[in-house]
Enzyme design. Structure first.
Site, PDB file in Angstrom:
ATOM      1  N   HIS A 235      -1.293   0.121  -1.516  1.00  0.00           N
ATOM      2  CA  HIS A 235      -0.415  -0.763  -3.023  1.00  0.00           C
ATOM      3  C   HIS A 235       0.042  -1.664  -2.060  1.00  0.00           C
ATOM      4  O   HIS A 235      -0.059  -2.529  -3.327  1.00  0.00           O
ATOM      5  CB  HIS A 235       0.201   0.294  -3.426  1.00  0.00           C
ATOM      6  CG  HIS A 235      -0.636   1.472  -4.826  1.00  0.00           C
ATOM      7  ND1 HIS A 235      -1.448   2.702  -3.794  1.00  0.00           N
ATOM      8  CD2 HIS A 235      -0.854   1.418  -6.168  1.00  0.00           C
ATOM      9  CE1 HIS A 235      -1.531   3.025  -5.334  1.00  0.00           C
ATOM     10  NE2 HIS A 235      -1.454   2.310  -6.092  1.00  0.00           N
TER      11      HIS A 235
ATOM     12  N   LYS B  37      -0.733  12.795  -9.533  1.00  0.00           N
ATOM     13  CA  LYS B  37       0.410  13.379  -9.700  1.00  0.00           C
ATOM     14  C   LYS B  37       1.975  13.784 -10.065  1.00  0.00           C
ATOM     15  O   LYS B  37       2.365  12.217  -9.358  1.00  0.00           O
ATOM     16  CB  LYS B  37       0.008  15.285  -8.857  1.00  0.00           C
ATOM     17  CG  LYS B  37       0.800  15.094  -7.590  1.00  0.00           C
ATOM     18  CD  LYS B  37       1.336  17.161  -7.111  1.00  0.00           C
ATOM     19  CE  LYS B  37       1.506  16.451  -5.963  1.00  0.00           C
ATOM     20  NZ  LYS B  37       1.874  18.041  -4.914  1.00  0.00           N
TER      21      LYS B  37
HETATM   22  S1  SF4 Z   1       0.097  23.428  -3.887  1.00  0.00           S
HETATM   23 FE1  SF4 Z   1       1.902  23.300  -2.978  1.00  0.00          FE
HETATM   24  S2  SF4 Z   1       1.499  22.303  -0.451  1.00  0.00           S
HETATM   25 FE2  SF4 Z   1      -0.070  21.497  -2.520  1.00  0.00          FE
HETATM   26  S3  SF4 Z   1      -0.205  19.616  -2.977  1.00  0.00           S
HETATM   27 FE3  SF4 Z   1       1.112  20.877  -4.888  1.00  0.00          FE
HETATM   28  S4  SF4 Z   1       3.141  21.472  -3.444  1.00  0.00           S
HETATM   29 FE4  SF4 Z   1       2.007  20.389  -2.164  1.00  0.00          FE
END
Ligand code: SF4
Lengths: 195, 294
Positions: free
Chosen positions: A36, A103
């Site tokens: 970015h 996310k």
């Molecule tokens: S599931 Fe747990 S280890 Fe995997 S990306 Fe999400 S927070 Fe991180």
């Protein structure tokens, strides 16, 4: 559930709303922190066609190089998007991106940018490394591999039925805000602070 | 003692199990959550994807999540065993597991910013030792993911803003606050592993140790058992849901331990563990016989 083909038009993107569950197919590109910053330092002619009307995926993959020299994604879940907040709206506007996958959601600057440019924020399922890696059958090309390393490089990938949820749309809608406000109201109630 | 036994191999297998398979009761809790979510909801779709992911990882012995986390380990050993050797063997096992791609090269030199390449680094793996009366070894480990670690929190009571005093009601209030602050960012649905008391360090350490408990167990301290139950219900009433998409499944379990404290301090430490609640336990007897627990 709707399928969305990449590249995609501004019109199709403006039809999407918060809460839509989509499966993406077509070509996209990965990029995170270093990418970015680099995309904003200068207009990157060679990468630009891969960004135009497509989406950028906040992902630091685990990649395997096969004997014939080609690449495959072994694990490819989303990484936290909010780190790109300072750049995202400008990267979208400059390169004509139609969306971002990651996310955790993003903040107001990006939300405004989505409305202005006609783009969406797509939330992938955090941690679903195997499901998502299998939705990426082909790696076409990679930019800046030597400079940035595997997780930070810009990987051009083909995806097939890659599952995402629209959590921020081009009409100012944000599922993150709705859920957060709802949880805060309930929290006050549980603490006997209101009501 | 244990000189003739290949501990490295057993430790590597322990890491493989932790990274690629979830404890049965964790999978059950995710499935139960899936079944209470509204048919066709985003929450249900997210949990379905997670359940499919768990299956794929198990079938192909591949990491459940690309962030294979920090290996945090607790080893109980009999009198006379060298903890230095145990530490060397475990560290070597992490290297092997990284080479075998059960783990991602997940250790970064903090000053140079460079990845160490072999999965090990300063305090990675992080190993705790405890001498015990048993004749064998017990090795318990978790893989603690980073996204969820980033939303962990430590409160000091009293907390005026939250009207939280130095009692279990105060604990309840700050724990719920931590869940609201975390939203879906720790890859909800998660497990809340809590320690009341201790100092800043011991409190975090003991909260992590709660992750070794089975989700289905009952806290031996009745008032803590009650608080665990209540917090599980209330955290799920917040409506945050899987990934923060909204829904009924925000938390899969709540585990609370406590330590004593000094008069001036009253810490409440919340370690947030994501749905990838990775844990593996093995007992090794003097002959090298193995009992796998999880
Ligand atoms: S599931 Fe747990 S280890 Fe995997 S990306 Fe999400 S927070 Fe991180």
């Amino acid at each position: 559930m709707a399928e969305l083909k990449l590249p995609v038009s501004e019109e199709s993107i403006r039809n999407l709303e918060v809460g839509d569950f989509l499966e993406l197919s077509g070509r996209m590109i990965t990029g995170r922190d270093a990418a970015h910053k680099w995309l904003m330092e200068d207009f990157r002619e060679d990468v630009a066609p891969y960004l135009k009307d497509s989406v950028i995926y906040h992902c630091g993959p685990v990649v395997n190089q096969k004997d014939d020299g080609s690449w495959e994604f072994v694990a490819a879940g989303p990484t936290t998007s909010i780190r790109e907040e300072p750049y995202q709206a400008d990267v979208i506007a400059r390169y004509g991106l139609r969306g971002v996958i990651g996310k955790g959601g993003m903040a107001d600057r990006t939300l405004t940018g989505l409305g202005r440019s006609g783009a969406v924020y797509l939330h992938a399922i955090g941690g679903a490394a195997q499901v998502l890696a299998r939705a990426i059958p082909r790696v076409e090309k990679v930019f800046m591999l030597d400079e940035f390393g595997v997780p930070e490089a810009l990987w051009v990938i083909d995806v097939e039925r890659f599952p995402v949820v629209v959590t921020m749309d081009s009409h100012g809608g944000s599922l993150h805000k709705v859920v957060e406000n709802g949880s805060k109201t309930k929290f006050d109630e549980l603490l006997g602070r209101k009501g | 003692m244990f000189e003739k036994i290949d501990l490295k191999e057993t430790f590597t297998e322990l890491v493989r199990r932790a990274s690629t398979e979830l404890p049965g009761e964790v999978v059950e809790a995710i499935r139960a959550g899936r079944n209470v979510e509204d048919e066709g909801s985003l929450a249900q779709k997210a949990l379905d994807t997670i359940l499919t992911n768990i299956e794929m990882a198990g079938d192909s012995s591949a990491p459940l999540c690309q962030d294979t986390g920090t290996p945090v380990v607790w080893i109980k050993y009999p009198v006379g065993v060298s903890t230095r050797r145990l530490e060397e063997d475990f560290t070597e096992a992490v290297r092997r597991a990284t080479e075998l791609k059960y783990l991602r090269p997940n250790a970064v030199d903090t000053l140079s910013g460079r990845n160490t390449g072999d999965g090990t680094g300063r305090a990675i793996p992080f190993i705790h030792f405890e001498e015990w009366d048993g004749p064998g070894l017990e090795v318990r480990m978790i893989l603690k993911g980073g996204g969820s670690e980033n939303v962990g929190a430590q409160y000091k009571l009293p907390d005026t803003g939250l009207e939280a005093g130095r009692d279990l009601e105060g604990v309840r209030r700050v724990v719920l606050d931590a869940v609201v602050q975390a939203q879906g960012k720790g890859c909800a649905p998660g497990v809340l592993a809590i320690c009341i008391g201790g100092d800043r360090v011991s409190s975090f350490e003991h909260s992590k140790e709660q992750l070794l408990r089975s989700l289905g167990d009952t806290n031996p301290v009745p008032e803590l058992a009650e608080l665990e139950e209540r917090l599980l219900v209330e955290a799920n009433e917040l409506g945050i849901g899987p990934m923060g998409f909204g829904g009924k499944t925000t938390v899969l379990g709540v585990k609370i331990g406590f330590l004593d404290r000094i008069p001036a301090c009253y810490f409440v430490t919340i370690t947030y563990m994501c749905w990838a609640d990775r844990r593996a336990i093995v007992q090794i007897d003097e002959e090298g016989g193995l009992t796998w627990l999880s």
